[in-house]
Design an enzyme around this catalytic site. Structure first.
Site, PDB file in Angstrom:
ATOM      1  N   CYS A 198       4.149   3.845   8.450  1.00 42.61           N
ATOM      2  CA  CYS A 198       3.086   3.083   7.803  1.00 42.61           C
ATOM      3  C   CYS A 198       2.543   2.012   8.754  1.00 42.61           C
ATOM      4  CB  CYS A 198       3.588   2.506   6.483  1.00 42.61           C
ATOM      5  SG  CYS A 198       2.267   2.046   5.340  1.00 42.61           S
ATOM      6  N   HIS A 228       6.351   7.169   3.440  1.00 43.40           N
ATOM      7  CA  HIS A 228       7.615   6.480   3.198  1.00 43.40           C
ATOM      8  C   HIS A 228       8.609   7.475   2.587  1.00 43.40           C
ATOM      9  CE1 HIS A 228       6.260   2.370   3.991  1.00 43.40           C
ATOM     10  NE2 HIS A 228       5.155   2.657   3.338  1.00 43.40           N
TER      11      HIS A 228
END
Length: 485
Positions: free
Chosen positions: A333, A430
């Protein structure tokens, strides 16, 4: 009528999250339909709920403990700190704006409506709701307009159990002091207390319990020892990173720089559980270890600010040296965004800095945009040809030559990037390491056998173990009343 109980702490980090999870699993094991609830949470460790919005990962874990689908209504107000004084505000799973600390205090009375609406939604059709407070009700300077502790408890008429942490010292004073400074209306909501994180012979604290009873009149519902199984659960708050054990003997050292605004650091928990992996969280002021085989740059709530701090710590030079030694790098991310050549923020979403040079390890660049991606995803590892599952929570769009070699496929679309030599990769997904097959393939590249344990099952087993430990030490009369049909 749905019953409810609220655990509030004499301070932050007294163990409320794990206790709520344990009570939820206990209730579920006894056949009750139970749900967790936290009116207001402050954390950059967020999850995507089953109904598609952002909640604190603690409430996601508690829903797993309760064996019910997670919902935005379990955590109607989520504050995600993005500067020293300001936070992004998530209301019922959606971004509702941002505010500095003082401004947020003025907003709280307006948010009570959403909190009560969500509490009523969660309570519908449920036997028991276990509520978690935030911080401490003793912060009487914040009592006006409070939605996180006694303000909610009084409004919703939910009885409170106060939790004191004996490990940090001063537990008698913290409990008695809370009793002394609470206004009568708030004090009446407290039905008893728990002592948490006790070490040693409980009988040695008998006189302490008697003193608390004399000063407050409150009954003790249990003295809870350090819960061994809690160490196998994801931590809620980055303060936990300060207490992690360091330096076990292992075949592979994985270094993780602790960014100032680190987010979703529990991405690393499955790696930490691997016997042949030494996961080292590198604090500010420390160097990235020269003997690390892999560096993972985690998520960030403020990529540009954390990138500047990354350089200020000298970690960019350490990372260059790591790569020259043949090391590997994975960015997740915000960490993925940092690995590129440039990060731009033309609308000033993250702050006043409009553009910064990235670490230049991937031929990609990122432009921040106001649209936020929030979704649970099924995915596939393009590197290792194995199934993945996880979630996305991010701002920004990343493009560039290296995206032609995607790290993963998310719901069939390419995501992330891989360097030409395959040693550097990044993705917005994630939960990457939660896949046992992915961990096994990753570790094989370092000559290690891993991924043999079912990580998701290990978390569920830990929740059962926490519930069993609690059942053994909590007052059975109180517990039976709470969990009776």
């Amino acid at each position: 009528m749905t019953r409810s109980i609220m655990l509030q702490g004499t301070g932050s980090d007294v163990g409320k999250t794990v206790l709520v999870a344990g009570l939820c699993r206990l209730a579920s094991n006894r056949g009750l339909k139970v749900a967790p609830f936290k009116p207001q949470n402050m954390s950059n460790n967020a999850a995507v709920s089953d109904d598609g919005g952002e909640i604190g990962r603690a409430q996601w874990l508690q829903s797993l403990a309760a064996r019910v689908p997670s919902s935005v209504h379990m955590n109607p107000v989520l504050l995600k700190p993005q500067s020293e004084t300001g936070s992004q505000i998530i209301v019922q799973g959606q971004v509702a704006g941002a505010a500095r600390g003082r401004d947020y205090q003025a907003l709280k009375p307006k948010l009570m409506g959403a909190v009560m609406e969500s509490f009523e939604t969660i309570s519908a059709g449920t036997d028991l709701v276990v509520v978690e407070g935030a911080g401490s009700p003793a912060e009487i300077n914040l009592r006006a307009g409070d939605i996180a502790n006694m303000g909610f408890a009084v409004r919703a008429n939910v009885p409170v159990v106060l939790v004191g942490d004996i490990d940090r010292g001063g537990v008698i004073a913290s409990l008695v002091g809370t009793h002394a400074i609470l206004p009568d209306e708030d004090r009446r909501m407290i039905t008893g207390y728990l002592i948490n994180k006790f070490r040693g012979d409980v009988s040695l604290f008998d006189s302490g319990l008697a003193a608390i009873k004399d000063f407050t009149g409150w009954p003790c519902f249990g003295v809870v020892p350090w819960l061994k199984a809690a160490a196998r659960l994801p931590a809620e708050d980055s303060v936990a990173l300060e207490r992690l054990a360091r330096g076990k003997a292992a075949a592979l050292k994985v270094a993780v720089p602790v960014l100032a605004r680190i987010a979703n650091f529990d991405d690393l928990d499955p790696l930490a559980a691997e016997p042949e992996v030494d996961l080292v969280f590198v604090r500010p002021g420390e160097r990235l270890p020269a003997d690390a085989g892999l560096v993972v740059i985690p998520g960030s709530k403020a990529t540009i600010a954390d990138l500047a701090d990354f350089r200020a710590q000298g970690w960019d030079r350490d990372l260059d040296a790591h790569i020259r030694r043949g090391g590997h790098v994975i960015g997740i991310c915000g960490g993925y965004q940092m690995l590129g050549e440039r990060v731009s923020d033309p609308l000033g979403i993250e702050g006043t800095v409009r553009e910064v040079q990235g670490l230049g390890l991937l031929s990609v660049e990122t432009e921040m945009a106001p649209e936020k991606t929030v979704r649970n995803s099924s995915a596939w590892s393009a590197l290792y040809d194995v199934a993945l599952s996880g979630y996305e929570i991010h701002l920004g769009r990343t493009t560039g030559i290296d995206t032609q070699r995607p790290a993963v496929l998310i719901d069939g679309r390419p995501d992330g990037a891989v360097s030409a030599d395959g040693r550097i990769s990044g993705t917005y997904l994630h939960g990457l390491f939660t896949s046992d097959a992915y961990r096994a393939a990753l570790l094989r590249g370092f000559g290690i056998e891993g991924g043999g344990s079912n990580y998701r099952q290990s978390v569920d087993t830990a929740l059962d173990d926490v519930a069993s430990e609690l059942e053994a030490v909590l007052d059975p009369r109180w517990l039976d009343r709470l969990l009776s049909r």
